[in-house]
Design an enzyme around this catalytic site. Structure first.
Site, PDB file in Angstrom:
ATOM      1  N   ASP A 490       0.811  -1.233   0.000  1.00  0.00           N
ATOM      2  CA  ASP A 490       0.000   0.000   0.000  1.00  0.00           C
ATOM      3  C   ASP A 490       0.841   1.278   0.000  1.00  0.00           C
ATOM      4  OD1 ASP A 490      -2.290  -1.539   0.052  1.00  0.00           O
ATOM      5  OD2 ASP A 490      -2.471  -1.487   2.216  1.00  0.00           O
ATOM      6  N   ASP A 709      -7.592  -6.858   9.681  1.00  0.00           N
ATOM      7  CA  ASP A 709      -7.170  -5.727   8.844  1.00  0.00           C
ATOM      8  C   ASP A 709      -7.243  -4.406   9.602  1.00  0.00           C
ATOM      9  OD1 ASP A 709      -6.837  -7.309   6.537  1.00  0.00           O
ATOM     10  OD2 ASP A 709      -8.975  -7.230   6.128  1.00  0.00           O
TER      11      ASP A 709
END
Length: 771
Positions: A490, A709
């Site tokens: 990311d 997450d």
């Protein structure tokens, strides 16, 4: 993590089952338990057992022992033996390939287990019905991070201490000066307490050097000792600031490993301020002529920058020999006492250092993370997957050292060496996620990190994070492992799509994502048995024409700015910690419905790709065309993209409406392709597989199934992680997910923490199914 060990032995006992008549059975057994706590009063452990035959040759063997408590349980998940546990009795019998055990031969076996209350060692062991004798406890040793340390006069220097094994009770280790310069003293950490829980957590000892008027670089020895442990000694040297410049060149380190075809560095500074500029030169001496000075042969130090380290870069030319040559380099300046640096080439042509192979997963077995394996095996049915390879995440500086409940990087590497030794001739691949860039995950909150660009984050990323990781991975003890590093999930994709976010704008500048990824690649690529894979988002992020080409260009410009250029990247990984299907089996991007392209559907939304396989194939072709090597390998994280269960379509829809067709045909059952947090209905995907298709090095499980997450509500923490509404199942969405519900599971813990409900759902919805 807690480690305890016992060794037992017996000699000359006659006759045991499964042996030749009148054979004398004798054995040594060493049992080590690496334990961790998952919640108060309970946890898991990895039992590592070495069985050595000191008697007559055996054609089969059966090892038995009893656990002292009824709450110590084999999960089951083991290696090297057929394990069983009725009651407290544990039995391991040989497999087909390791029944023959010659006199003097030994083998490594073991298993994962769970405990509650306490986890004491077994008191005795038997082989083929014959006792191996009494127990001999292992005496823990004090282990220090350095055997010698330099302390600037008027300043301090710190080293760390830990124990080599868990003590039976709390141990106090004291540090005292045993002789030498009285100006050198213990400033803090003179008394350290190690418990059976924190024994392997490094604790700091700080030494101080008093300011004085002499010009002597004093030395002193410091003893670290305690009752019931083997002590250690650290030698300290004062770096005197009253000394003449003639004594004042400091070189760090004094020995450098230089990978063949690449570079290695050391730094130079002065210990005292000179009256005028000083030029320090590095010249090559005797030894391997392929080792040369690449840059920094002449360094100028001024009265202003005299104590700022400057780098000297050495290079090792690519040659055809298989020798790890060495050469000495002299660091000198007029009037100064010279220093020497020894450089050693790490040969990649088949010498003692293994060569860098094209695909590190091919022909290899994968590292089984004992921390994850124990948690998985403790869940109903989890033992069916607990022996699979998952990645180790270094998501903050403290993760490198580890804690009482989580193994540190060196502990994982040591365990990988042990698994490799028990693995036969096949190599072993261990995956390490490098995930701590300053301004990390700049467009989201759940995985925000501890480092900020505005708070010296880039310097801390280099010196406190990447450098320590590289130092551990460079250890010769790990040279036979294939170490795959997953570089910064990311990160770079945010510089393509999210520059409207202030944190991402900042990450697009000096000391941001590009500089950070380049630094990590430079440090890790220089290690011959390390493989670097850069994160490339997923098709639902970068699959549109407006994002795809800028991504390719960004990856290329980033890589060409590293020391080795595009060769510093072994490959790219897509779908890291995400849920996009590897393949959509019931339609492709070219499918039309009643004359309308599926790209016109709300779900596909004019994306050029509908799954990760198609996206990764096209991305690889574009990257090779842009200048990357044709051997570039792709990875897909399949840990949570199976989407099985009763909601999985069994064939294409018969609807003539394109939206209905896609929604009824797609196996990816998310509400929106932009949803990413703890997705309801997801399942484990294809198990880790090497070389699944042309151009693909592997399908991998990088995100360990069962690790959250992000939290579904605000939870205070010291890891820099924040609450992101995309993890809140009640949130109605935003522009990034088309203002749809998040599809996130409720009651989720912080990112990276164990989420039992998620693991159970992933197991239930696995595709292919897990039996």
């Amino acid at each position: 993590m807690t480690t305890t060990a016992v060794s037992v032995a017996a000699l000359g006992i006659v006759v045991g089952q499964g042996t030749a008549a009148n054979a004398a059975v004798a054995c040594d057994v060493t049992y080590t338990a690496n334990s961790w706590t998952s919640s108060p009063g309970q946890g898991g452990f990895t039992a590592s057992i070495t069985l050595r035959n000191t008697g007559d040759p055996l054609t089969s063997w059966s090892l038995t022992f009893d656990y002292p408590t009824t709450t110590q349980r084999y999960t089951p998940s083991g290696w090297g033996a057929n394990w069983s546990q009725p009651g407290t009795r544990v039995t391991g019998t040989n497999l087909a390939y390791n029944g023959n055990l010659a006199t003097g031969a030994s083998l490594s076996i073991g298993f994962n287990g769970t405990w509650s209350g306490s986890n004491p060692n077994p008191a005795s062991f038997s082989v083929n019905g014959t006792s191996c004798g009494g127990t001999t406890p292992t005496t823990p040793s004090v282990v220090t991070s350095a055997g010698s340390i330099a302390v600037d006069e008027g300043g301090t220097a710190t080293f760390t201490a830990r124990l080599s094994a868990a003590p039976p009770a709390n141990v106090t280790v004291t540090t005292t000066r045993t002789g030498g310069d009285a100006d050198l003293t213990v400033s803090s950490g003179a008394s350290l307490t190690f418990t059976p829980q924190n024994w392997d957590t490094p604790q700091a000892v700080t030494l101080a050097a008093a300011q004085d008027a002499d010009t002597t670089a004093g030395t002193a020895a410091f003893s670290l000792a305690g009752t019931g442990v083997t002590g250690a000694t650290v030698n300290a040297t004062e770096v005197d600031d009253d000394a003449t410049v003639e004594q004042a060149i400091i070189v760090t380190p004094a020995s450098v490993t230089v990978p063949e075809g690449s570079t290695g560095t050391y730094t130079v500074r002065l210990a005292a301020r000179p009256d005028a500029n000083v030029t320090v030169t590095t010249t090559a001496g005797g030894g391997d002529a392929s080792l040369t000075v690449s840059s920094g042969a002449g360094l100028t130090f001024t009265p202003q920058n005299w104590d700022t380290p400057q780098a000297v870069t050495l290079a090792a030319a690519q040659d055809a020999d298989t020798a790890n040559g060495s050469r000495t380099f002299t660091v000198a300046a007029p009037g100064l006492t010279s220093r020497t640096v020894t450089a050693t080439e790490a040969d990649d042509d088949g010498g003692s250092t293994p060569g860098h192979v094209e695909n590190p997963y091919a022909g290899a077995t994968g590292y089984v993370n004992p921390n994850w394996a124990a948690k998985a095996a403790a869940e109903p049915g989890g033992d069916a997957v607990s022996d699979l390879s998952t990645a180790v995440w270094m998501d903050r500086i403290a993760a490198i050292a580890g804690s009482s409940s989580a193994m540190g990087l060196r502990a994982h590497m040591d365990e990988a060496v042990r698994q490799d030794a028990a693995n036969g001739s096949a190599p072993l691949t261990i995956q390490v996620v490098v995930y701590n860039l300053p301004n990390r995950d700049c467009s989201a909150l759940a995985s925000s990190g501890e480092l900020l660009i505005a708070e010296d984050g880039f310097n801390r990323y280099r010196t406190q994070y990447v450098d320590p990781i590289a130092a551990i991975l460079r250890d010769p003890a790990y040279a036979n492992l294939r170490i795959v590093t997953i570089i910064e999930p990311d990160s770079l994709p945010n510089l393509v799509t999210n520059l409207s976010v202030p944190k991402c704008q900042e990450a697009n500048g000096t000391g941001g994502y590009v500089d950070g990824v380049r630094y990590a690649l430079d440090r890790l690529h220089a290690i011959p048995n390390v493989y670097t894979y850069v994160d490339a988002g997923h098709h639902g992020w970068l699959g549109w024409d407006s994002n795809f080409t800028p991504t390719v260009n960004l990856f290329h410009s980033m890589a060409t700015g590293t020391a080795a250029g595009v060769d510093s990247v072994d490959g790219f990984i897509v779908n890291t910690a995400n849920y996009s299907a590897t393949t959509e089996p019931h339609f492709t991007v070219s499918t039309t419905v009643n004359g309308t392209s599926v790209r016109d559907s709300t779900w596909v939304d004019w994306n050029q790709y509908v799954d990760e396989q198609g996206f990764a194939t096209a991305l690889r072709a574009a990257l090779v065309s842009r200048g990357f090597d044709d051997g570039l390998g792709m990875l897909i994280d399949t840990s949570r993209n199976g989407w099985g269960g009763s909601a999985r379509p069994t064939g294409p829809s018969t609807s003539t409406d394109v939206d209905v067709f896609v929604d009824q045909s797609r196996v990816d059952r998310r509400i929106h392709a932009g949803n990413w947090c703890n997705q309801s209905g997801a399942g484990m995907g294809v198990r880790p597989t090497a070389s699944p298709a042309a151009g693909f090095d592997a399908y991998v499980w990088v995100k360990p199934p069962g690790e959250s997450d992000g939290s579904s509500r605000e939870i205070e923490n010291d890891e820099g992680k924040r609450f992101d509404r995309m993890c809140d199942p009640t949130y109605t969405g935003n522009d990034l997910n088309g203002n749809n519900p998040t599809g996130a599971l409720a009651d989720a813990p912080l990112s990276g923490r164990w989420f039992s409900a998620q693991f159970r759902e992933l197991l239930q919805n696995a595709y292919p199914p897990i039996n």
